[in-house]
Design an enzyme around this catalytic site. Structure first.
Site, PDB file in Angstrom:
ATOM      1  N   GLU A 245      39.010   8.707  19.638  1.00  0.00           N
ATOM      2  CA  GLU A 245      39.576   9.896  18.991  1.00  0.00           C
ATOM      3  C   GLU A 245      38.621  10.438  17.944  1.00  0.00           C
ATOM      4  O   GLU A 245      37.912   9.680  17.290  1.00  0.00           O
ATOM      5  CB  GLU A 245      40.905   9.550  18.305  1.00  0.00           C
ATOM      6  CG  GLU A 245      42.046   9.375  19.259  1.00  0.00           C
ATOM      7  CD  GLU A 245      43.341   8.997  18.543  1.00  0.00           C
ATOM      8  OE1 GLU A 245      43.392   9.049  17.294  1.00  0.00           O
ATOM      9  OE2 GLU A 245      44.283   8.633  19.253  1.00  0.00           O
ATOM     10  N   LYS A 247      37.451  11.524  14.489  1.00  0.00           N
ATOM     11  CA  LYS A 247      37.846  11.096  13.137  1.00  0.00           C
ATOM     12  C   LYS A 247      37.842  12.314  12.215  1.00  0.00           C
ATOM     13  O   LYS A 247      36.795  12.885  11.920  1.00  0.00           O
ATOM     14  CB  LYS A 247      36.896  10.026  12.612  1.00  0.00           C
ATOM     15  CG  LYS A 247      37.320   9.461  11.258  1.00  0.00           C
ATOM     16  CD  LYS A 247      36.466   8.258  10.888  1.00  0.00           C
ATOM     17  CE  LYS A 247      37.030   7.497   9.708  1.00  0.00           C
ATOM     18  NZ  LYS A 247      37.217   8.300   8.501  1.00  0.00           N
ATOM     19  N   ARG A 252      45.485  11.545   5.183  1.00  0.00           N
ATOM     20  CA  ARG A 252      46.356  10.832   6.114  1.00  0.00           C
ATOM     21  C   ARG A 252      47.797  11.164   5.763  1.00  0.00           C
ATOM     22  O   ARG A 252      48.167  11.150   4.580  1.00  0.00           O
ATOM     23  CB  ARG A 252      46.106   9.337   5.957  1.00  0.00           C
ATOM     24  CG  ARG A 252      46.855   8.464   6.937  1.00  0.00           C
ATOM     25  CD  ARG A 252      46.166   8.454   8.281  1.00  0.00           C
ATOM     26  NE  ARG A 252      46.820   7.553   9.210  1.00  0.00           N
ATOM     27  CZ  ARG A 252      46.495   6.272   9.370  1.00  0.00           C
ATOM     28  NH1 ARG A 252      45.520   5.742   8.650  1.00  0.00           N
ATOM     29  NH2 ARG A 252      47.116   5.536  10.263  1.00  0.00           N
ATOM     30  N   ARG A 267      49.196   8.281   2.060  1.00  0.00           N
ATOM     31  CA  ARG A 267      48.830   6.899   2.297  1.00  0.00           C
ATOM     32  C   ARG A 267      49.351   5.963   1.218  1.00  0.00           C
ATOM     33  O   ARG A 267      49.556   4.788   1.456  1.00  0.00           O
ATOM     34  CB  ARG A 267      47.304   6.862   2.352  1.00  0.00           C
ATOM     35  CG  ARG A 267      46.758   5.616   2.886  1.00  0.00           C
ATOM     36  CD  ARG A 267      45.327   5.886   3.285  1.00  0.00           C
ATOM     37  NE  ARG A 267      44.613   4.635   3.193  1.00  0.00           N
ATOM     38  CZ  ARG A 267      43.407   4.444   3.685  1.00  0.00           C
ATOM     39  NH1 ARG A 267      42.789   5.429   4.289  1.00  0.00           N
ATOM     40  NH2 ARG A 267      42.821   3.298   3.578  1.00  0.00           N
ATOM     41  N   GLU A 295      46.593  13.270  10.539  1.00  0.00           N
ATOM     42  CA  GLU A 295      45.710  13.642   9.429  1.00  0.00           C
ATOM     43  C   GLU A 295      45.828  15.144   9.169  1.00  0.00           C
ATOM     44  O   GLU A 295      45.730  15.945  10.096  1.00  0.00           O
ATOM     45  CB  GLU A 295      44.262  13.270   9.823  1.00  0.00           C
ATOM     46  CG  GLU A 295      43.244  13.453   8.742  1.00  0.00           C
ATOM     47  CD  GLU A 295      42.910  12.170   7.953  1.00  0.00           C
ATOM     48  OE1 GLU A 295      43.568  11.124   8.143  1.00  0.00           O
ATOM     49  OE2 GLU A 295      41.994  12.252   7.133  1.00  0.00           O
ATOM     50  N   PHE A 334      48.334  11.802  15.740  1.00  0.00           N
ATOM     51  CA  PHE A 334      47.803  10.818  16.685  1.00  0.00           C
ATOM     52  C   PHE A 334      48.718   9.644  16.977  1.00  0.00           C
ATOM     53  O   PHE A 334      48.374   8.774  17.759  1.00  0.00           O
ATOM     54  CB  PHE A 334      46.404  10.328  16.295  1.00  0.00           C
ATOM     55  CG  PHE A 334      46.231   9.930  14.843  1.00  0.00           C
ATOM     56  CD1 PHE A 334      46.784   8.757  14.364  1.00  0.00           C
ATOM     57  CD2 PHE A 334      45.474  10.729  13.992  1.00  0.00           C
ATOM     58  CE1 PHE A 334      46.603   8.375  13.045  1.00  0.00           C
ATOM     59  CE2 PHE A 334      45.294  10.364  12.663  1.00  0.00           C
ATOM     60  CZ  PHE A 334      45.861   9.180  12.186  1.00  0.00           C
ATOM     61  N   ARG A 408      44.744  -3.862   8.628  1.00  0.00           N
ATOM     62  CA  ARG A 408      43.430  -3.411   9.094  1.00  0.00           C
ATOM     63  C   ARG A 408      42.962  -4.463  10.082  1.00  0.00           C
ATOM     64  O   ARG A 408      42.737  -5.608   9.733  1.00  0.00           O
ATOM     65  CB  ARG A 408      42.464  -3.336   7.923  1.00  0.00           C
ATOM     66  CG  ARG A 408      41.167  -2.636   8.230  1.00  0.00           C
ATOM     67  CD  ARG A 408      40.207  -2.707   7.062  1.00  0.00           C
ATOM     68  NE  ARG A 408      40.675  -1.989   5.867  1.00  0.00           N
ATOM     69  CZ  ARG A 408      40.621  -0.656   5.729  1.00  0.00           C
ATOM     70  NH1 ARG A 408      40.126   0.086   6.679  1.00  0.00           N
ATOM     71  NH2 ARG A 408      41.049  -0.095   4.629  1.00  0.00           N
ATOM     72  N   LYS A 414      36.563   2.206  13.345  1.00  0.00           N
ATOM     73  CA  LYS A 414      36.005   3.513  13.003  1.00  0.00           C
ATOM     74  C   LYS A 414      34.498   3.456  13.063  1.00  0.00           C
ATOM     75  O   LYS A 414      33.883   2.440  12.728  1.00  0.00           O
ATOM     76  CB  LYS A 414      36.506   3.975  11.648  1.00  0.00           C
ATOM     77  CG  LYS A 414      36.168   3.025  10.522  1.00  0.00           C
ATOM     78  CD  LYS A 414      36.881   3.430   9.255  1.00  0.00           C
ATOM     79  CE  LYS A 414      36.594   2.431   8.158  1.00  0.00           C
ATOM     80  NZ  LYS A 414      37.498   2.512   7.032  1.00  0.00           N
TER      81      LYS A 414
HETATM   82  P1  AMP Z   1      38.175   5.560   6.248  1.00  0.00           P
HETATM   83  O1  AMP Z   1      38.880   6.508   5.337  1.00  0.00           O
HETATM   84  O2  AMP Z   1      36.731   5.819   6.399  1.00  0.00           O
HETATM   85  O3  AMP Z   1      38.552   4.122   5.954  1.00  0.00           O
HETATM   86  O4  AMP Z   1      38.754   5.827   7.728  1.00  0.00           O
HETATM   87  C1  AMP Z   1      40.066   5.625   8.077  1.00  0.00           C
HETATM   88  C2  AMP Z   1      40.822   6.913   7.933  1.00  0.00           C
HETATM   89  O5  AMP Z   1      40.395   7.867   8.896  1.00  0.00           O
HETATM   90  C3  AMP Z   1      42.285   6.807   8.216  1.00  0.00           C
HETATM   91  O6  AMP Z   1      43.007   6.294   7.133  1.00  0.00           O
HETATM   92  C4  AMP Z   1      42.671   8.245   8.502  1.00  0.00           C
HETATM   93  O7  AMP Z   1      42.997   8.903   7.305  1.00  0.00           O
HETATM   94  C5  AMP Z   1      41.404   8.862   9.027  1.00  0.00           C
HETATM   95  N1  AMP Z   1      41.470   9.324  10.410  1.00  0.00           N
HETATM   96  C6  AMP Z   1      40.919  10.466  10.823  1.00  0.00           C
HETATM   97  N2  AMP Z   1      41.106  10.653  12.130  1.00  0.00           N
HETATM   98  C7  AMP Z   1      41.821   9.609  12.578  1.00  0.00           C
HETATM   99  C8  AMP Z   1      42.319   9.238  13.864  1.00  0.00           C
HETATM  100  N3  AMP Z   1      42.118   9.984  14.956  1.00  0.00           N
HETATM  101  N4  AMP Z   1      43.003   8.074  13.944  1.00  0.00           N
HETATM  102  C9  AMP Z   1      43.202   7.299  12.856  1.00  0.00           C
HETATM  103  N5  AMP Z   1      42.754   7.606  11.629  1.00  0.00           N
HETATM  104  C10 AMP Z   1      42.063   8.743  11.480  1.00  0.00           C
END
Ligand code: AMP
Length: 550
Positions: A245, A247, A252, A267, A295, A334, A408, A414
């Protein structure tokens, strides 16, 4: 009825011991003696909350209201109170010291109970609009008049959400498990699902922990993704077909729709519905009752805008119409955790995603862009495509995975690109705050532009204490001008900074700003002439290719 005095003295004992096990033991022994209602209240209060997590109700009693009331009952001047406050930096602690001086006494002194405090907090929350400050002050005053100094301290700590007794939520969860002889992991899972430690304590006390359920209009914790470094690592780890998917870089958000009502949670499980009224309104188009995850992204003309556009929204400095016009958003969905009262979160993503597609049809809501991928090449190609459309990278998900609230794990991973680091030179320094208070630890830094240096950001942290000391000595030596809180520093000290992205910004004279800069290392090996140039910043900015400017 559990007495508030006993609650306060228990927390005093928790505070005065530094051992985690001992803190858990003291709290669990106390909890064992409480009934369901009090177990719920005590655990919630112990985490510095007057209301359930996710509740849009707050007591809204700020510093000034509390000081007013203390003034009123002690006869002290604001200045006296402020002096004591400054000594501790904690209003509850300050109240404890000054409250014995209270001059009024209630005629019929009735001890405070957890139930009475909880009821009064509820009344404070319910009081809204004109005259509500007076009502709140009245409630607080009547409680403080009945409170001992230690009770007053904890009442205020709850109201200011500043418990500061070394009791993180994890320890409260442990104490609940110990109090009722339950499995720690089971209690923790319930806590992540329910999102509120008070509800967990109630269920646990009632012996009904296994019956906890998701419920519409009450937030649950979000599932998180684990980082992986490369497409190869992902492909090798799973060796099967995955969902890749896009990102999105936004906020969130969990959306609950029940009949005609919609609520959106962040969040941190805060109610953010009021920041996104048009999403809430549009969500009424869902024919079914749903609990969605997705998101919220600043978005215009088919492209994402910079994240900054969302900040204004979240701080709610604009009205609905301005917000809509100035920072249009889109909610990319999503996941689907509940549908018409049925819990889906334990079912495989494959099924949830398919149902989500059906439910969202005709609502105008977009599903997060998703493509199946299995090989490293496929993942790498999708990653590049996502980047070139202005997104952050990929979240790759196992189609067989359940939704695990608050966890997690490797069900979701990611993949995002860390931009190159920049070598920059320090041109200013300030005293830090919090842990770094009183130390020269916050640096302003610049890149080279011909013979000049242009500021591109400010950063703290990332360095060890010893390194901060080492830098402080050098910064003092290099200071050109010191006006107390800010030192202008001769450009000589080079550091390497990492960051999430580069943005255009009028704040600095380079015209750019780094997003989330963090110091990676001190580059004693480099001279100021060798730091990165403004030209290179421009190139990096362009190579992000991405985000249309606001
Ligand atoms: P990070 O903030 O770098 O830890 O990445 C995780 C965050 O990416 C999640 O908490 C979401 O807010 C965001 N995110 C963006 N797109 C997606 C997606 N398709 N699925 C899940 N999380 C996503």
């Amino acid at each position: 009825m559990g007495s508030f005095a006993e609650f306060a003295s228990t927390l005093e004992r928790v505070r005065s011991t530094s051992g985690k096990n001992e803190k858990v033991r003291i709290l669990s022994e106390y909890l064992r003696g409480l009934d369901e209602d009090d177990a719920e209240r005590a655990t919630r209060f112990a985490t510095g909350r007057a209301s359930q997590k996710g509740s849009s109700e707050e007591t809204q009693t700020g510093y000034s209201t509390i000081v007013d009331v203390i003034e009123d009952i002690t006869g002290l001047s604001p200045r006296d109170i402020s002096q004591v406050y400054v000594k501790y930096g904690d209003l509850g602690r300050a109240a404890e010291e000054v409250i014995p001086a209270k001059k009024e006494m209630t005629l019929f002194h009735e001890d405070l109970t957890l139930g009475a405090v909880s009821k009064t907090f509820d009344e404070m929350m319910q009081s809204k609009g004109k005259g509500s400050t007076l009502v709140k002050r009245g409630h607080l005053k009547s409680m403080l008049l009945r409170a001992s100094p230690v009770e007053a301290k904890y009442l205020i700590k709850i109201l200011t959400k500043e418990m500061r007794i070394g009791l993180v939520e994890g320890l409260v969860v442990e104490a609940i498990a110990a109090a009722y002889g339950l499995n720690m992991e089971a209690v923790r899972d319930a806590d992540l699902l329910l999102g509120d430690v008070g509800l967990v304590a109630r269920q646990a006390r009632a012996g009904k922990l296994s019956e906890v359920k998701l419920e519409l209009m009450r937030p649950t914790n979000f599932m998180l993704a684990e980082p992986m470094q490369t497409p190869e690592e992902i492909a090798t780890y799973y060796q099967r077909q995955l969902y890749a998917e896009v990102k999105y870089d936004g906020v969130r958000a969990q959306l609950h729709k029940k009949r005609g009502e919609v609520r959106i949670f962040s969040r941190r499980l805060e109610d953010i519905t009021a920041s996104f009224p048009e999403i809430a309104a549009a969500a009424k188009r869902f024919g079914d009752d749903v609990l969605l995850d997705g998101e919220i992204v600043p978005f215009r003309d088919g492209r994402p805008l910079t994240f900054q556009m969302l900040q204004r929204r979240l701080r709610r400095i604009e009205g609905f119409e301005e917000a809509q016009a100035n920072s249009p958003v889109r909610y990319f969905v999503f996941d689907l955790l509940m549908l018409d009262g049925v819990e889906l979160y334990r079912r495989p993503l494959r099924e949830r995603r398919e149902l989500l597609g059906r439910v969202a049809e005709g609502t105008g809501f977009s599903l997060a862009e998703m493509s199946p991928a299995e090989t490293a090449e496929e993942i790498a190609r999708l990653f590049r495509a996502s980047r070139s459309e202005g997104y952050e990278g990929l979240v790759v998900k196992d189609p067989e995975s359940p939704y695990t609230p608050g966890r997690r794990g490797k069900w979701w991973v990611k993949l995002k690109e860390e931009l190159d680091t920049l070598d920059v030179v320090i041109v200013g320094a300030e005293l830090g705050h919090g842990k770094r208070a009183g130390r020269l630890s916050d640096y302003t830094f610049a890149v080279r532009d011909g013979a000049a240096f242009r500021v591109i950001g400010k950063a703290y942290s990332g360095l060890t204490d010893a390194e901060i000391e080492e830098m402080a000595v050098k910064i003092k030596a290099a200071t050109i001008h010191d006006d107390g809180y800010y030192r202008t520093v001769d450009p000589e000290l080079v550091i390497e900074v990492a960051f999430d992205s580069i943005q255009k910004s009028a704040r600095h004279d380079s015209g750019f700003a780094l997003r989330f800069p963090r110091i990676k290392s001190i580059r004693n090996d480099k001279t100021p002439e060798q730091v990165d140039t403004l030209e290179r910043v421009r190139e990096l900015y362009e190579s992000q290719k991405v985000r249309s400017e606001p």
